[in-house]
Design an enzyme around this catalytic site. Structure first.
Site, PDB file in Angstrom:
ATOM      1  N   GLU A  47      -9.214  38.793  28.855  1.00 42.93           N
ATOM      2  CA  GLU A  47      -9.667  38.362  30.179  1.00 42.93           C
ATOM      3  C   GLU A  47      -9.352  39.434  31.216  1.00 42.93           C
ATOM      4  O   GLU A  47      -8.258  40.017  31.216  1.00 42.93           O
ATOM      5  CB  GLU A  47      -8.951  37.056  30.525  1.00 42.93           C
ATOM      6  CG  GLU A  47      -9.291  36.464  31.872  1.00 42.93           C
ATOM      7  CD  GLU A  47      -8.547  35.157  32.126  1.00 42.93           C
ATOM      8  OE1 GLU A  47      -8.918  34.444  33.060  1.00 42.93           O
ATOM      9  OE2 GLU A  47      -7.583  34.848  31.373  1.00 42.93           O
ATOM     10  N   LYS A 134     -16.401  32.770  35.356  1.00 44.60           N
ATOM     11  CA  LYS A 134     -15.510  31.641  35.125  1.00 44.60           C
ATOM     12  C   LYS A 134     -15.809  30.514  36.115  1.00 44.60           C
ATOM     13  O   LYS A 134     -15.876  30.727  37.324  1.00 44.60           O
ATOM     14  CB  LYS A 134     -14.059  32.104  35.261  1.00 44.60           C
ATOM     15  CG  LYS A 134     -13.021  31.136  34.716  1.00 44.60           C
ATOM     16  CD  LYS A 134     -11.644  31.799  34.742  1.00 44.60           C
ATOM     17  CE  LYS A 134     -10.599  30.988  34.007  1.00 44.60           C
ATOM     18  NZ  LYS A 134      -9.277  31.662  34.012  1.00 44.60           N
ATOM     19  N   CYS A 168     -10.506  31.761  28.965  1.00 45.48           N
ATOM     20  CA  CYS A 168      -9.169  31.197  29.149  1.00 45.48           C
ATOM     21  C   CYS A 168      -9.225  29.674  29.311  1.00 45.48           C
ATOM     22  O   CYS A 168      -9.732  28.981  28.442  1.00 45.48           O
ATOM     23  CB  CYS A 168      -8.474  31.891  30.324  1.00 45.48           C
ATOM     24  SG  CYS A 168      -6.666  31.754  30.294  1.00 45.48           S
TER      25      CYS A 168
END
Length: 315
Positions: A47, A134, A168
């Site tokens: 990430e 995200k 994540c």
């Protein structure tokens, strides 16, 4: 027609060249060459590998209105335009080695300087295949990253199979997983900064639930990687800000078939026979015979259409 090849995948547990986007990309290109030399066809980086992950250990300081302007300016300057020259360099690295890669970046929009985004890029010899922002930055990440629009959750077809995934703690979001599952991923990419045992349990579950091989690529961030002029105070009692845990998980019983790797940089690789995912879905298909969207769809459950009769009312 979907194919079921055997694909060699790798989680690349690497430390970025902190706050240096060009050097981080050059490091990634070199690591792609190393992975390709091992026969890897798909490599997954952590990430926000370019140019660093805003760790809770020091990033929480940015909650103050003042005192963090230099950090913000440098992070913005060293972030990535998508598309842009740094993405082109990564694509050229893929083309040169006939390899695919997923990489996490801090994304900026140079035409409109302002917000940054936590983005995951899937790249191949022919260019940018998937660009996902995200959906919801986690805790301290909200001090740096805007929220994603959610129009980019679909897996993509490649010569290696159908590839999708989440970043994540998006992987904790049931409806986000469901959205990706509907596209039938065969390989699930999961760049992360989470090095906990709970994370490993989560990606093992996702392998079973999705029927896909999961490539989990966490961070390894030692204190020594931070430059002397890093514009935020590091806590004095920590030598590691991400211990890693890179792993690859198969989809039948959620077994870890490579890794986990902790406390060092390295490449964790495995050969993935995608027929295993097809076999797993004979037993359990989350959006097929186990889906039951007719009963469990969000509107029907919320409105009570699928609720059983009240036993007390029938007595």
């Amino acid at each position: 027609m979907v194919d079921f090849p055997t694909v060699r995948v790798a989680a690349i547990q690497a430390t970025p060249v902190i706050l240096d986007a060009e050097a981080s990309v050059e490091k990634a290109v070199g690591l792609l060459a190393d992975a390709a030399a091992q026969g890897v066809q798909l490599a997954v980086f952590p990430e926000t590998f370019v140019p660093l992950y805003p760790s809770n250990a020091w990033a929480r300081q940015a909650a103050a209105f003042g005192g963090q302007d230099e950090l913000w300016e440098r992070l913005w300057r060293e972030s990535v335009d998508v598309p842009g020259p740094l993405v082109d360099r990564l694509i050229e690295g893929c083309r040169r080695r006939s390899i695919y890669c997923a990489v996490g970046v801090n994304e900026r929009e140079s035409q409109r300087p302002g917000s940054l985004y936590n983005a995951m890029l899937l790249l191949g010899p022919d260019g940018l295949l998937l660009h996902h922002r995200k959906l919801m930055p986690t805790m301290h990440e909200r001090l740096f990253h805007g929220i994603g629009a959610g129009r980019d959750l679909h897996p993509v077809d490649t010569p290696l199979g159908r590839i999708g995934g989440l970043i994540c703690w998006e992987n904790r979001m049931p409806l986000a997983r469901w959205a990706v599952y509907q596209g039938g991923p065969q390989i699930w990419i999961a760049p992360t900064a989470d090095d906990s045992d709970g994370w490993l349990a989560s990606v093992r579950h996702i392998a079973i639930e999705s029927g896909a091989f999961v490539v989990s690529a966490p961070q390894f961030i030692p204190r020594a990687a931070f430059p002397d002029d890093f514009p935020a105070e590091l806590p004095g009692d920590r030598e590691v800000f991400g211990r890693g845990g890179a792993a690859i998980i198969e989809p039948t019983w959620g077994e870890v078939i490579a890794g986990p790797l902790y406390d060092e940089e390295g490449i964790v690789a495995a050969d993935c026979d995608l027929r295993a995912g097809l076999h797993a879905k004979r037993w359990f298909d989350a959006v097929g015979h186990y889906g039951r969207d007719d009963v469990l769809g969000t509107t029907s459950v919320a409105e009570g259409d699928a609720a059983p009769p009240d036993a007390a009312a029938t007595q």
